[in-house]
Design a protein around this motif. Structure first.
Motif, PDB file in Angstrom:
ATOM      1  N   ASP A 222       0.847  -1.194   0.000  1.00  0.00           N
ATOM      2  CA  ASP A 222       0.000   0.000   0.000  1.00  0.00           C
ATOM      3  C   ASP A 222       0.883   1.245   0.000  1.00  0.00           C
ATOM      4  OD1 ASP A 222       0.980  -0.540   2.495  1.00  0.00           O
ATOM      5  OD2 ASP A 222      -0.771   0.213   3.563  1.00  0.00           O
ATOM      6  N   GLY A 223       0.312   2.388   0.245  1.00  0.00           N
ATOM      7  CA  GLY A 223       1.074   3.631   0.206  1.00  0.00           C
ATOM      8  C   GLY A 223       0.903   4.341  -1.113  1.00  0.00           C
ATOM      9  N   SER A 224       1.291   5.617  -1.120  1.00  0.00           N
ATOM     10  CA  SER A 224       1.129   6.450  -2.302  1.00  0.00           C
ATOM     11  C   SER A 224       2.461   7.089  -2.678  1.00  0.00           C
ATOM     12  CB  SER A 224       0.102   7.554  -2.041  1.00  0.00           C
ATOM     13  OG  SER A 224      -1.120   7.017  -1.584  1.00  0.00           O
ATOM     14  N   PRO A 225       2.669   7.331  -3.984  1.00  0.00           N
ATOM     15  CA  PRO A 225       3.911   8.009  -4.388  1.00  0.00           C
ATOM     16  C   PRO A 225       3.966   9.424  -3.809  1.00  0.00           C
ATOM     17  CG  PRO A 225       2.818   6.987  -6.273  1.00  0.00           C
ATOM     18  CD  PRO A 225       1.849   6.929  -5.146  1.00  0.00           C
ATOM     19  N   LEU A 226       5.190   9.866  -3.519  1.00  0.00           N
ATOM     20  CA  LEU A 226       5.354  11.228  -3.015  1.00  0.00           C
ATOM     21  C   LEU A 226       4.811  12.257  -3.996  1.00  0.00           C
ATOM     22  CD1 LEU A 226       8.966  11.272  -1.470  1.00  0.00           C
ATOM     23  CD2 LEU A 226       6.835  11.738  -0.272  1.00  0.00           C
ATOM     24  N   GLY A 227       5.038  12.032  -5.280  1.00  0.00           N
ATOM     25  CA  GLY A 227       4.544  12.952  -6.285  1.00  0.00           C
ATOM     26  C   GLY A 227       5.451  14.145  -6.531  1.00  0.00           C
ATOM     27  N   GLU A 228       6.555  14.221  -5.825  1.00  0.00           N
ATOM     28  CA  GLU A 228       7.479  15.344  -5.974  1.00  0.00           C
ATOM     29  C   GLU A 228       8.844  14.911  -5.474  1.00  0.00           C
ATOM     30  OE1 GLU A 228       8.153  19.866  -4.153  1.00  0.00           O
ATOM     31  OE2 GLU A 228       6.146  18.967  -4.126  1.00  0.00           O
ATOM     32  N   ASN A 229       9.896  15.286  -6.194  1.00  0.00           N
ATOM     33  CA  ASN A 229      11.248  15.000  -5.727  1.00  0.00           C
ATOM     34  C   ASN A 229      11.548  15.857  -4.506  1.00  0.00           C
ATOM     35  OD1 ASN A 229      11.532  13.296  -7.920  1.00  0.00           O
ATOM     36  ND2 ASN A 229      12.548  14.838  -9.182  1.00  0.00           N
ATOM     37  N   LEU A 230      12.015  15.229  -3.443  1.00  0.00           N
ATOM     38  CA  LEU A 230      12.247  15.939  -2.187  1.00  0.00           C
ATOM     39  C   LEU A 230      13.581  15.527  -1.576  1.00  0.00           C
ATOM     40  CD1 LEU A 230       8.711  15.475  -0.544  1.00  0.00           C
ATOM     41  CD2 LEU A 230       9.580  17.573  -1.607  1.00  0.00           C
ATOM     42  N   PHE A 231      14.074  16.368  -0.695  1.00  0.00           N
ATOM     43  CA  PHE A 231      15.203  16.029   0.156  1.00  0.00           C
ATOM     44  C   PHE A 231      14.704  15.988   1.596  1.00  0.00           C
ATOM     45  CE2 PHE A 231      17.187  18.199  -3.449  1.00  0.00           C
ATOM     46  CZ  PHE A 231      18.173  17.298  -3.799  1.00  0.00           C
ATOM     47  N   VAL A 232      15.152  14.998   2.333  1.00  0.00           N
ATOM     48  CA  VAL A 232      14.825  14.901   3.755  1.00  0.00           C
ATOM     49  C   VAL A 232      16.109  15.071   4.540  1.00  0.00           C
ATOM     50  CG1 VAL A 232      14.010  13.394   5.593  1.00  0.00           C
ATOM     51  CG2 VAL A 232      12.797  13.461   3.426  1.00  0.00           C
ATOM     52  N   GLY A 233      16.098  16.014   5.462  1.00  0.00           N
ATOM     53  CA  GLY A 233      17.251  16.252   6.319  1.00  0.00           C
ATOM     54  C   GLY A 233      17.020  15.659   7.695  1.00  0.00           C
ATOM     55  N   LEU A 234      18.011  14.955   8.210  1.00  0.00           N
ATOM     56  CA  LEU A 234      17.944  14.361   9.548  1.00  0.00           C
ATOM     57  C   LEU A 234      19.116  14.897  10.352  1.00  0.00           C
ATOM     58  CD1 LEU A 234      17.023  12.289  11.707  1.00  0.00           C
ATOM     59  CD2 LEU A 234      18.384  10.566  10.497  1.00  0.00           C
ATOM     60  N   ARG A 235      18.790  15.572  11.447  1.00  0.00           N
ATOM     61  CA  ARG A 235      19.840  16.169  12.276  1.00  0.00           C
ATOM     62  C   ARG A 235      19.649  15.752  13.718  1.00  0.00           C
ATOM     63  NH1 ARG A 235      20.279  20.775  15.448  1.00  0.00           N
ATOM     64  NH2 ARG A 235      18.200  21.488  14.836  1.00  0.00           N
ATOM     65  N   TYR A 236      20.684  15.148  14.273  1.00  0.00           N
ATOM     66  CA  TYR A 236      20.707  14.899  15.709  1.00  0.00           C
ATOM     67  C   TYR A 236      21.264  16.151  16.375  1.00  0.00           C
ATOM     68  CZ  TYR A 236      19.721  10.039  14.705  1.00  0.00           C
ATOM     69  OH  TYR A 236      19.122   8.883  14.283  1.00  0.00           O
ATOM     70  N   ALA A 237      20.544  16.641  17.379  1.00  0.00           N
ATOM     71  CA  ALA A 237      20.885  17.924  17.975  1.00  0.00           C
ATOM     72  C   ALA A 237      22.329  17.947  18.439  1.00  0.00           C
ATOM     73  CB  ALA A 237      19.948  18.238  19.137  1.00  0.00           C
ATOM     74  N   GLU A 238      23.017  19.028  18.101  1.00  0.00           N
ATOM     75  CA  GLU A 238      24.370  19.198  18.596  1.00  0.00           C
ATOM     76  C   GLU A 238      24.302  19.484  20.095  1.00  0.00           C
ATOM     77  OE1 GLU A 238      26.720  18.632  16.342  1.00  0.00           O
ATOM     78  OE2 GLU A 238      25.142  18.413  14.865  1.00  0.00           O
ATOM     79  N   GLY A 239      25.382  19.213  20.782  1.00  0.00           N
ATOM     80  CA  GLY A 239      25.416  19.493  22.222  1.00  0.00           C
ATOM     81  C   GLY A 239      25.636  20.963  22.466  1.00  0.00           C
ATOM     82  N   ASP A 240      24.581  21.767  22.257  1.00  0.00           N
ATOM     83  CA  ASP A 240      24.748  23.210  22.216  1.00  0.00           C
ATOM     84  C   ASP A 240      24.404  23.915  23.512  1.00  0.00           C
ATOM     85  OD1 ASP A 240      22.043  22.946  22.291  1.00  0.00           O
ATOM     86  OD2 ASP A 240      21.644  23.843  20.343  1.00  0.00           O
ATOM     87  N   GLY A 241      24.235  23.181  24.594  1.00  0.00           N
ATOM     88  CA  GLY A 241      23.999  23.817  25.870  1.00  0.00           C
ATOM     89  C   GLY A 241      22.543  24.061  26.191  1.00  0.00           C
TER      90      GLY A 241
END
Length: 725
Positions: A222-241
């Motif tokens: 199941d599921g549907s196509p995104l329909g658009e080229n995309l970029f997904v960003g994944l960031r683990y939080a820096e230890g910024d205080g």
């Protein structure tokens, strides 16, 4: 490469990393020393930065941004307090002419499989210095945070410097992963350097699901196509205080243009849960087809496998909830055709562009990539008013900061006419061309500041093995970075070079007990340090231990006690001594277990149940092959079979990785504490006895060697941190 700003003001407890960097590198506004162009569209190779106040004691000194060698020094020939109006260094106001150039030879990563380091060379240029310290001498080594001098005057404004970051063609490719154009999306990005935010290119055909599919189902029907080229960003939080951000993951969807699709989705404590989640995914598979949790951990951490353990099966799904044009949904970031990148690729969808303007050899910007955004009315020309209006627009300022530009240096006294002759010609952006007399005044000013020919900057040439085979002068035309963005992006790198690592784990080993400090000279050799350095860098990056200097100092400080700074990778006790200490404990229930499973590796992993958990993590044995809590059972018991425990003392990667695994898993009595990553316990701020005690308790359940652990953690923080003492 460890890197820091040229000014190091004290960090306020509530400041984020970004806020502190802004305070440390303020200035560089368009028309006032901005990068990469001035209002008349002349190229400007660096930024003018304002020295922060140093409490009640003047201004913060100028410091080296990274380790290197001073290749050029010119002390300031400060003019009198009231210099003559026509003096070369009084052009538009008093200007200081002190200059220091530092060549940085360092590393930013290494191929995981081949262990070939990625060595880079770049130069930092510090201009308009009021004073230059006598310790800064040509040919002498300078370390990150070392004082260079005091900021001077720029056109009558005090406390200013011009900072420039430059490199040649070959090192541009090593630094950013390419020499021209955009990042290719037909294959994954570079694997020698993977740091910062991770990116996933999703074609429009990738399927999205309203609910997360099963952990072991890579492609439900199941599921549907995104329909658009995309970029997904994944960031683990820096230890910024910022306490509430620590440990979270942020998932941002970007359109092709780089525009975020709404705000980031937040996954609370996702970094702390990596070990738990890796095990959950692995356990979702049948016992005879189970991927190694260590490989799954890397899949979640980096989006791909960068270590020695293969991902089998290769299509283990990496499910993340993302924003889509239709709302939110779940996608498999390890689906076929998904391409993986990181900030180390300097991706164009995050604004990074390479621009060359070298054909005419002058300093007038002809780059359409810059002229287009400045041409407000789109008539094909840029007036002075348009330049003033557009270059201060927030979106244009942000755009300019991530341009990496190749153009001629401003500081060559033999090429002034070729570089700046265009200033005598009228143009829409140069409405008031210079007269010959005005140009002669400019010539005198440039000649007073120029240094290019005298410096004769040399770039060592390296062969495939990293050996110096010769050198050549850096060409007059070369690549420039916005120094603020260069520092920002490479602070996420955290890869320690040979020099940096030699300051962390020195040749002499010191051990502190109470008030006594014992020293064993030449305990650690360069060869032993280099044997483990690349592996340690990989492990530090894998377990996010370089997210902050605080984490890194605690991890390496604890390692200094456990492994005697890499000189003791197995416990040197007799079998009788091991039997006395470990028999009947730590899962050791058979004769000989206490000696067989004695401490090994950087963490000195000890006991059969700790060995067993690491063997399961690496996929070397299956959890179903032994009985849970076997050491407490009676009768017929299936015990784990660990055929070669010496791997933890002989395999260079396992020696270090076992320490990183223990830091992330914190096992206890053979059962991992899935939520007890030691990273949770490392708060921001200078190491103290109390927070070192907390980490020590988490590692060995007691306070063994606490004095020494505190000593080394604080000592190492002085090396890797940004504070100055």
């Amino acid at each position: 490469m460890l890197i820091s700003p040229p000014f190091l003001p004290p960090r306020v407890d509530s400041q984020t990393e970004e806020q502190w960097l802004e305070a440390a590198m303020s200035g560089g506004e368009p028309g006032d020393g901005g990068y990469p162009v001035s209002y008349n569209l002349g190229w400007h190779g660096g930024v003018h930065l304002q020295a922060p106040a140093r409490g009640n004691a003047g201004m913060e000194p100028v410091r080296a941004i990274a380790d290197g060698v001073v290749v050029y020094r010119r002390g300031s020939s400060e003019p009198p307090e009231a210099p003559a109006p026509d003096a070369p260094l009084n052009y538009g106001g008093r200007t200081s002419d002190g200059v220091v150039v530092v060549r940085h030879e360092t590393e930013i990563g290494a191929e995981f499989q081949q262990n070939i380091p990625t060595r880079v060379i770049f130069f930092s240029v510090y201009m308009h210095l009021h004073t230059v310290r006598s310790t800064v001498r040509q040919g002498r080594q300078i370390l990150r945070k070392d004082e260079i001098g005091q900021a001077g005057y720029i056109k009558g404004q005090p406390g200013r410097i011009h900072l420039e970051i430059i490199c040649d063609d070959a090192n541009l490719i090593k630094l950013v992963g390419r020499g021209s154009g955009f990042v290719s999306k037909i294959s994954d990005g570079r694997s020698d350097a993977v740091f910062g935010e991770l990116y996933f290119y999703l074609a429009e055909t990738v399927r999205v699901y309203p609910q997360r599919p099963p952990l072991n189902r890579p492609s439900p029907s199941d599921g549907s196509p995104l329909g658009e080229n995309l970029f997904v960003g994944l960031r683990y939080a820096e230890g910024d205080g910022m306490q509430y951000k620590r440990g979270h993951a942020y998932v941002t969807t970007y359109r092709q243009s780089g525009t975020p699709l709404g705000t980031a989705l937040i996954e609370p404590d996702a970094e702390y849960n990596l070990y738990r989640d890796a095990n959950s995914i692995s356990d979702a598979y049948p016992a005879n087809a189970r991927p190694a949790p260590s490989a799954v951990y890397e899949l979640l951490r980096f989006g791909r496998i960068v270590g020695p353990d293969p991902l089998v099966p290769a299509d283990v799904p990496h499910w993340r909830q993302i924003r889509t044009p239709a709302g939110t949904g779940w996608v498999n970031l390890n689906a076929q055709g998904v391409r993986k990148f990181s900030d180390a690729d300097f991706p164009h969808w995050r604004g990074w562009q390479l621009i060359e303007d070298t054909a005419d050899g002058n300093s007038l910007c002809n780059a359409p990539e810059i002229l287009g955004p400045a041409d407000f009315n789109r008539d094909g020309s840029i007036t002075a008013d348009e330049a003033h209006t557009r270059l201060i627009a927030p979106e244009v300022k942000a755009f300019l900061r991530r341009l990496i530009c190749k153009f001629p240096t401003e500081w060559d006294a033999t090429a002034i006419d070729a570089s700046w002759g265009w200033l005598k010609t009228r143009s829409p952006a140069n409405q008031n061309p210079m007269t010959d007399r005005q140009f002669d005044r400019l010539r005198g000013h440039i000649e007073a500041l120029a240094f290019w020919k005298e410096a004769n900057l040399q770039i060592p040439q390296l062969n495939a093995d990293g050996q110096i085979t010769g050198s050549e002068a850096l060409a007059r035309t070369h690549w420039h970075f916005d120094p603020r963005e260069f520092v920002r992006i490479f602070r996420k790198c955290g890869w320690m070079s040979p020099l940096e690592f030699s300051l962390v784990y020195t040749d002499a080993y010191q051990k502190k007990i109470g008030s006594r400090l014992d020293t064993a000279r030449n305990a650690l050799s360069h060869e032993v340090r280099e044997r483990y350095r690349t592996q340690l860098n990989k492990v530090v990056r894998k377990y996010h231990l370089n997210a902050s200097s605080y984490r890194l100092a605690h991890f390496l400080g604890q390692g200094a006690e456990e492994s005697r700074t890499l000189t003791l990778m197995f416990e040197r006790r007799s079998e009788a001594s091991c039997n006395q200490l470990y028999s009947g404990r730590l899962g050791n229930d058979l004769l000989g277990d206490a000696f067989r499973y004695r401490g090994r590796g950087m963490k000195q992993l000890t006991g059969k149940y700790n060995y067993t958990e690491y063997w399961v993590y690496r996929g070397w044995i299956a959890r179903e092959s032994f009985d849970r809590s076997w050491w407490e059972r009676r009768g017929v018991v299936r015990r784990p079979v660990i055929s070669n425990p010496d791997v933890l003392a002989t395999d260079d990667y396992a020696v270090i990785d076992a320490g990183g695994w223990y830091w992330a898993a914190s096992p206890h009595r053979g059962e991992p504490h899935m939520l007890s990553s030691i990273n949770r316990m490392v708060n921001s701020g200078r190491p103290t006895r109390e927070n070192v005690r907390m980490v020590t308790l988490a590692i060995n359940g007691g306070e063994t060697g606490l004095d020494n652990r505190e000593f080394h953690t604080d000592r190492i923080y002085r090396v890797v941190g940004d504070e100055v003492y």
